[in-house]
Design a protein around this motif. Structure first.
Motif, PDB file in Angstrom:
ATOM      1  N   GLY A 139       0.834  -1.184   0.000  1.00 36.31           N
ATOM      2  CA  GLY A 139       0.000   0.000   0.000  1.00 36.31           C
ATOM      3  C   GLY A 139       0.872   1.238   0.000  1.00 36.31           C
ATOM      4  O   GLY A 139       1.969   1.226   0.559  1.00 36.31           O
ATOM      5  N   GLU A 140       0.409   2.287  -0.633  1.00 36.95           N
ATOM      6  CA  GLU A 140       1.203   3.509  -0.769  1.00 36.95           C
ATOM      7  C   GLU A 140       1.521   4.122   0.595  1.00 36.95           C
ATOM      8  O   GLU A 140       0.625   4.598   1.294  1.00 36.95           O
ATOM      9  CB  GLU A 140       0.449   4.511  -1.640  1.00 36.95           C
ATOM     10  N   ARG A 144      -0.088   7.283   4.462  1.00 35.52           N
ATOM     11  CA  ARG A 144      -0.137   7.082   5.911  1.00 35.52           C
ATOM     12  C   ARG A 144       0.409   8.276   6.684  1.00 35.52           C
ATOM     13  O   ARG A 144       0.455   8.249   7.917  1.00 35.52           O
ATOM     14  CB  ARG A 144       0.639   5.811   6.275  1.00 35.52           C
ATOM     15  N   ARG A 161      -1.319  -5.475   5.992  1.00 33.19           N
ATOM     16  CA  ARG A 161      -1.536  -6.586   5.074  1.00 33.19           C
ATOM     17  C   ARG A 161      -0.723  -7.820   5.464  1.00 33.19           C
ATOM     18  O   ARG A 161      -0.895  -8.873   4.880  1.00 33.19           O
ATOM     19  CB  ARG A 161      -1.154  -6.153   3.648  1.00 33.19           C
ATOM     20  N   HIS A 228      -2.954  -9.631   0.168  1.00 29.26           N
ATOM     21  CA  HIS A 228      -3.143  -8.459  -0.682  1.00 29.26           C
ATOM     22  C   HIS A 228      -4.590  -8.389  -1.163  1.00 29.26           C
ATOM     23  O   HIS A 228      -5.169  -9.402  -1.562  1.00 29.26           O
ATOM     24  CB  HIS A 228      -2.200  -8.527  -1.884  1.00 29.26           C
ATOM     25  N   PHE A 273       1.558   0.468  -8.669  1.00 32.18           N
ATOM     26  CA  PHE A 273       0.833   0.681  -7.424  1.00 32.18           C
ATOM     27  C   PHE A 273      -0.315   1.662  -7.557  1.00 32.18           C
ATOM     28  O   PHE A 273      -1.195   1.696  -6.724  1.00 32.18           O
ATOM     29  CB  PHE A 273       1.788   1.134  -6.303  1.00 32.18           C
ATOM     30  N   MET A 276      -3.580  -0.090  -7.436  1.00 33.35           N
ATOM     31  CA  MET A 276      -3.830  -0.971  -6.304  1.00 33.35           C
ATOM     32  C   MET A 276      -4.748  -0.323  -5.288  1.00 33.35           C
ATOM     33  O   MET A 276      -4.867   0.900  -5.210  1.00 33.35           O
ATOM     34  CB  MET A 276      -2.492  -1.325  -5.614  1.00 33.35           C
ATOM     35  N   ALA A 277      -5.385  -1.152  -4.500  1.00 31.31           N
ATOM     36  CA  ALA A 277      -6.241  -0.651  -3.436  1.00 31.31           C
ATOM     37  C   ALA A 277      -5.408   0.028  -2.364  1.00 31.31           C
ATOM     38  O   ALA A 277      -4.240  -0.272  -2.206  1.00 31.31           O
ATOM     39  CB  ALA A 277      -7.042  -1.816  -2.831  1.00 31.31           C
ATOM     40  N   PRO A 278      -5.982   0.938  -1.578  1.00 26.96           N
ATOM     41  CA  PRO A 278      -5.248   1.576  -0.487  1.00 26.96           C
ATOM     42  C   PRO A 278      -4.930   0.560   0.595  1.00 26.96           C
ATOM     43  O   PRO A 278      -5.513  -0.522   0.628  1.00 26.96           O
ATOM     44  CB  PRO A 278      -6.211   2.649   0.029  1.00 26.96           C
ATOM     45  N   PRO A 279      -3.969   0.849   1.495  1.00 27.82           N
ATOM     46  CA  PRO A 279      -3.621  -0.098   2.527  1.00 27.82           C
ATOM     47  C   PRO A 279      -4.824  -0.492   3.363  1.00 27.82           C
ATOM     48  O   PRO A 279      -5.607   0.357   3.746  1.00 27.82           O
ATOM     49  CB  PRO A 279      -2.571   0.642   3.366  1.00 27.82           C
ATOM     50  N   GLY A 280      -4.941  -1.805   3.606  1.00 24.18           N
ATOM     51  CA  GLY A 280      -6.114  -2.282   4.337  1.00 24.18           C
ATOM     52  C   GLY A 280      -5.823  -2.621   5.752  1.00 24.18           C
ATOM     53  O   GLY A 280      -4.714  -2.532   6.211  1.00 24.18           O
TER      54      GLY A 280
END
Length: 280
Positions: A139-140, A144, A161, A228, A273, A276-280
């Motif tokens: 995640g980017e 954060r 993740r 992921h 990236f 990609m989805a944001p950090p979960g």
């Protein structure tokens, strides 16, 4: 103390001397601008174009450590120039403070091993540099903001993740706390470390118990399992390299050739990236 006017002048000079080809940008026809355009520098550094404009006009707040590292990478600064950038931005160097400079040699490692996720942490385990595969996998990190310290994220149970077995969790926590204790001995004047230890003690009884046990050393788990949101589970090898230059921790993730995880890691690299989805 930061020096916004001198920083603005210096950043403009570094940007204007860097030709697009050396920065890895394609060159098409004649260019009116000398060196890089502001929006090109912003894209290379992963910053908003308006932020670069305000920095070059002396109107922005002192750039954070991660911003300085990103600018040093994008501008291809030497180690001496990066040190000057940090000083102009008001970041104290030496004198019992945690080093946060990322040397040229480490930046080359991030660029040339761009098919593997790599992240660079300081002696407090705060993330200060990473490459595109790392952002795709984890995640980017820029999303954060100030929540980039690995010890804080773990003990404060922040979203992640990674998946750990109970044995891996115990091993991981022991190693992190041992590393923080070593950092405290090496950098007794670091206020960010003092603040971090206070925050950790306030949110985690597990951290307090480990800290009081005074662990002297520890090995982090060699494996890493990542869940992921787009490609599912990846089982990776995780190596932590210690850099003598700057007391950095360089985390490198690889997958065994021919495995499903290797295929998924390659897919993440191909997609990039941004999708990609944001950090979960």
């Amino acid at each position: 103390m930061n020096h916004p006017d001198e920083l603005a002048k210096t950043l403009r000079g570094w940007r204007e001397r860097l030709v697009p080809g050396r920065a890895g940008l394609p060159v098409h026809g004649q260019r009116r601008a000398r060196g890089l355009r502001r929006e090109e520098l912003a894209a290379l550094a992963g910053l908003a174009a308006d932020h670069v404009v305000r920095l070059e006009q002396g109107r922005a707040a002192a750039p954070a450590v991660q911003v300085c590292v990103a600018l040093a990478r994008a501008l291809r600064l030497s180690d001496a120039e990066q040190e000057r950038l940090f000083r102009l931005a008001g970041h104290e160097l030496g004198g019992g403070r945690v080093p946060r400079l990322v040397p040229e040699s480490t930046r080359r490692l991030l660029e040339r091993l761009d098919d593997h996720p790599i992240a660079v942490h300081d002696a407090m385990w705060t993330l200060i540099a990473w490459n595109r595969p790392w952002a795709a996998l984890m995640g980017e990190p820029a999303a954060r903001d100030d929540d980039r310290n690995a010890v804080w994220r773990h003990f404060a149970a922040r979203p992640t993740r990674t998946r750990l077995t109970p044995a891996e969790r115990a091993e991981f926590e022991h190693a992190l706390v041992a590393d923080l204790r070593l950092a405290q001995e090496r950098y007794p004047r670091e206020p960010d470390l003092t603040a971090l230890l206070g925050r950790l003690a306030s949110v985690s009884t597990g951290f307090r118990a480990l800290w009081d046990s005074q662990p002297a050393d520890g090995q982090q788990p060699a494996g890493l399992t990542v869940e992921h949101p787009d490609v599912g589970r990846l089982d990776l090898d995780r190596d932590v390299l210690a850099s003598r230059h700057g007391d950095l921790r360089i985390v490198v993730c690889t997958a065994r050739p021919g495995t499903e995880s290797a295929a998924k890691l390659a897919l993440l690299g191909a997609l990039g990236f941004d999708a990609m989805a944001p950090p979960g």
